[in-house]
Structure formats: C-alpha cells, structure tokens
Design a protein around this motif. Sequence first.
Motif, PDB file in Angstrom:
ATOM      1  N   GLY A 116       0.804  -1.270   0.000  1.00 37.05           N
ATOM      2  CA  GLY A 116      -0.119   0.001  -0.061  1.00 37.05           C
ATOM      3  C   GLY A 116       0.898   1.355   0.016  1.00 37.05           C
ATOM      4  O   GLY A 116       0.336   2.528   0.137  1.00 37.05           O
ATOM      5  N   LYS A 117       2.074   1.094   0.021  1.00 35.10           N
ATOM      6  CA  LYS A 117       3.142   2.222  -0.113  1.00 35.10           C
ATOM      7  C   LYS A 117       3.142   2.979  -1.543  1.00 35.10           C
ATOM      8  O   LYS A 117       3.027   2.184  -2.550  1.00 35.10           O
ATOM      9  CB  LYS A 117       4.243   1.791   0.511  1.00 35.10           C
ATOM     10  N   LEU A 118       3.281   4.284  -1.484  1.00 34.62           N
ATOM     11  CA  LEU A 118       3.887   4.922  -2.726  1.00 34.62           C
ATOM     12  C   LEU A 118       5.134   5.343  -2.517  1.00 34.62           C
ATOM     13  O   LEU A 118       5.643   5.806  -1.366  1.00 34.62           O
ATOM     14  CB  LEU A 118       3.050   6.238  -2.955  1.00 34.62           C
ATOM     15  N   ALA A 136       0.239   5.011   1.686  1.00 37.57           N
ATOM     16  CA  ALA A 136      -1.062   5.733   1.019  1.00 37.57           C
ATOM     17  C   ALA A 136      -2.310   4.706   1.280  1.00 37.57           C
ATOM     18  O   ALA A 136      -3.478   5.291   1.349  1.00 37.57           O
ATOM     19  CB  ALA A 136      -0.499   5.613  -0.569  1.00 37.57           C
ATOM     20  N   HIS A 137      -2.162   3.622   1.495  1.00 40.44           N
ATOM     21  CA  HIS A 137      -3.158   2.498   1.373  1.00 40.44           C
ATOM     22  C   HIS A 137      -3.122   1.462   2.442  1.00 40.44           C
ATOM     23  O   HIS A 137      -1.981   1.110   2.652  1.00 40.44           O
ATOM     24  CB  HIS A 137      -3.586   2.039   0.002  1.00 40.44           C
ATOM     25  N   SER A 138      -3.903   0.567   2.515  1.00 42.42           N
ATOM     26  CA  SER A 138      -3.750  -0.372   3.456  1.00 42.42           C
ATOM     27  C   SER A 138      -3.358  -1.672   2.707  1.00 42.42           C
ATOM     28  O   SER A 138      -3.284  -2.918   3.345  1.00 42.42           O
ATOM     29  CB  SER A 138      -4.785  -0.667   4.504  1.00 42.42           C
ATOM     30  N   ARG A 139      -3.702  -1.814   1.336  1.00 42.81           N
ATOM     31  CA  ARG A 139      -3.651  -2.949   0.433  1.00 42.81           C
ATOM     32  C   ARG A 139      -3.014  -2.646  -0.646  1.00 42.81           C
ATOM     33  O   ARG A 139      -2.422  -1.374  -1.108  1.00 42.81           O
ATOM     34  CB  ARG A 139      -5.077  -3.460   0.255  1.00 42.81           C
ATOM     35  N   PRO A 140      -2.483  -3.642  -1.522  1.00 42.31           N
ATOM     36  CA  PRO A 140      -1.820  -3.227  -2.750  1.00 42.31           C
ATOM     37  C   PRO A 140      -2.327  -1.827  -3.700  1.00 42.31           C
ATOM     38  O   PRO A 140      -3.565  -1.700  -4.012  1.00 42.31           O
ATOM     39  CB  PRO A 140      -1.726  -4.379  -3.491  1.00 42.31           C
ATOM     40  N   VAL A 141      -1.513  -1.114  -4.114  1.00 42.25           N
ATOM     41  CA  VAL A 141      -1.887   0.112  -4.947  1.00 42.25           C
ATOM     42  C   VAL A 141      -1.922  -0.503  -6.452  1.00 42.25           C
ATOM     43  O   VAL A 141      -0.759  -0.838  -7.061  1.00 42.25           O
ATOM     44  CB  VAL A 141      -0.876   1.149  -4.812  1.00 42.25           C
ATOM     45  N   LEU A 142      -2.948  -0.715  -7.084  1.00 45.14           N
ATOM     46  CA  LEU A 142      -3.364  -1.313  -8.438  1.00 45.14           C
ATOM     47  C   LEU A 142      -3.110  -0.343  -9.536  1.00 45.14           C
ATOM     48  O   LEU A 142      -3.314  -0.755 -10.606  1.00 45.14           O
ATOM     49  CB  LEU A 142      -4.791  -2.231  -8.126  1.00 45.14           C
ATOM     50  N   SER A 157      -6.660   1.585  -4.948  1.00 49.59           N
ATOM     51  CA  SER A 157      -5.964   0.206  -4.434  1.00 49.59           C
ATOM     52  C   SER A 157      -7.058  -0.876  -3.929  1.00 49.59           C
ATOM     53  O   SER A 157      -8.275  -0.605  -4.162  1.00 49.59           O
ATOM     54  CB  SER A 157      -5.637   0.645  -2.864  1.00 49.59           C
ATOM     55  N   GLU A 158      -6.598  -2.102  -3.588  1.00 53.99           N
ATOM     56  CA  GLU A 158      -7.330  -3.261  -3.433  1.00 53.99           C
ATOM     57  C   GLU A 158      -8.091  -3.069  -2.164  1.00 53.99           C
ATOM     58  O   GLU A 158      -9.143  -3.728  -1.884  1.00 53.99           O
ATOM     59  CB  GLU A 158      -6.548  -4.408  -3.211  1.00 53.99           C
ATOM     60  N   ASP A 159      -8.006  -1.812  -1.114  1.00 52.82           N
ATOM     61  CA  ASP A 159      -8.480  -1.665   0.036  1.00 52.82           C
ATOM     62  C   ASP A 159      -9.886  -0.727  -0.263  1.00 52.82           C
ATOM     63  O   ASP A 159     -10.382  -0.397   0.600  1.00 52.82           O
ATOM     64  CB  ASP A 159      -7.650  -0.770   0.980  1.00 52.82           C
ATOM     65  N   GLN A 160     -10.206  -0.579  -1.556  1.00 56.87           N
ATOM     66  CA  GLN A 160     -11.342   0.249  -2.106  1.00 56.87           C
ATOM     67  C   GLN A 160     -11.414   1.566  -1.589  1.00 56.87           C
ATOM     68  O   GLN A 160     -12.398   2.359  -1.324  1.00 56.87           O
ATOM     69  CB  GLN A 160     -12.412  -0.500  -1.244  1.00 56.87           C
TER      70      GLN A 160
END
Length: 215
Positions: A116-118, A136-142, A157-160
């Motif tokens: 989830g990092k940038l 940036a996010h709690s799950r992968p940045v897609l 992200s996958e964290d919606q």
Amino acid sequence: GRRTDQATFDYGKGLGFREETDQLFVGSSAGAITVLEITRMGSLRKKRGLGGQHQGPVSAIDYAGGFLVSGAEDGTVAFWNGEDGYNSIAALTSVNDLVTSVRVAGPIVIAGFSTGKLRLYSCDLVDPSMLCEIDAHSRPVLAIGVDPETSDFASGSEDQTLNIWNFSGHGENLEVSHVHGDTVPNRIITGVALAGGKLITACLEKRDLDAWEAV
C-alpha cells in the motif's frame, strides 16, 4: 477495432507505449522487457529485448519524457534511458515489497507497492534515487493516474479507496500533500485516468467505468 496482428508472450502484465516512435514495451515472467514496433500495416515487429535489472516477473511499465520505467515482483524499480537505446541507468530495490504499478510524472516516478506504499523517485539520467515514501493505502496500490497538465496524481487500491495527491518542488525539496480521499465500497480500483480535475476509474469485476469530478 480490427485486430491487425498478435504477439505471444509467457507473461504480459506490464505494458507501456511510446507514441512518437510507435513502440510497445511488454514485460515477461523472466524479468525481461521486449520492445516492439508497430508498423504502418499494424503488425508488430520485435526490435530488441531489455534485461538484467529484474529477478522476478515484470508487473508494470511506463514511458514518458525520455524515461522507460519498469517495476517487478522482486521489488525493483528499473530506469532505462529512452534517448540512448534504452540503456539501463539503475535499479532500486524495496525489500519484501512487490511493485504493483508505476507512472512517470514529469520530474518524478511514482511507484505503488503491495504493502500500500507509494514511493517517489527522481527522474535522473545519471543517478535516480528515492525521494520519499508514503503510507498511502492498507492494501496493494493497483493503479496510479497522473494529470498531464498539473502536478496532481491519483492512486487506487485493493482496499477500496481512492486518493488524490499533489507534489511540489524537485529533488530533495520534493513535497507531497494529500488533496482528497474517498472510500468506494465494493469497488477494487484497477485503473485510473486523471486530467483537468476529472477522474475515470475502472474496477475489478465491474463492467462500468466511474467518472469523478473535483469538488
């Protein structure tokens, strides 16, 4: 449209395009990149292969402003000189973190990771370096989208969640600010396009494209 040619690869998740030369860049599971040329007849012709920087499958590719950038599942972000035959410049590795997306944004490269990092890097033909890291996010940045007219960029992200960011300054003086964030329930964002304050997102297992406007 009408399909004019087809090329087969063992892995093709990473895909980039260089408009002025009609070249495609395709990543492989072996960590290599194939450079293809689109001919006038619409066929695909292999120009060359690029390798030696990734030890895992290539997961993301982007080209802009003379830079070819690739990310891989081994955590490396590799830089290639598009003005010098795509000679390798450097490869920077983030341990235990898979690269899931990359975009060139003027003087910087933005890479998203499985944690989830940038991470933002300098576009330097001699010695590119990591400038900053964002949780940036709690799950992968897609997905990462870059506004071509401003210094804004978006991450999905996958964290919606969907975030809008802005960067200013260069090099060691780079600063990144969080402009806006939204939770998008039941939508795992896999594609982002950003321009002029408007945003289009594509989502996993959804047939719709969602349009957003800055408020």
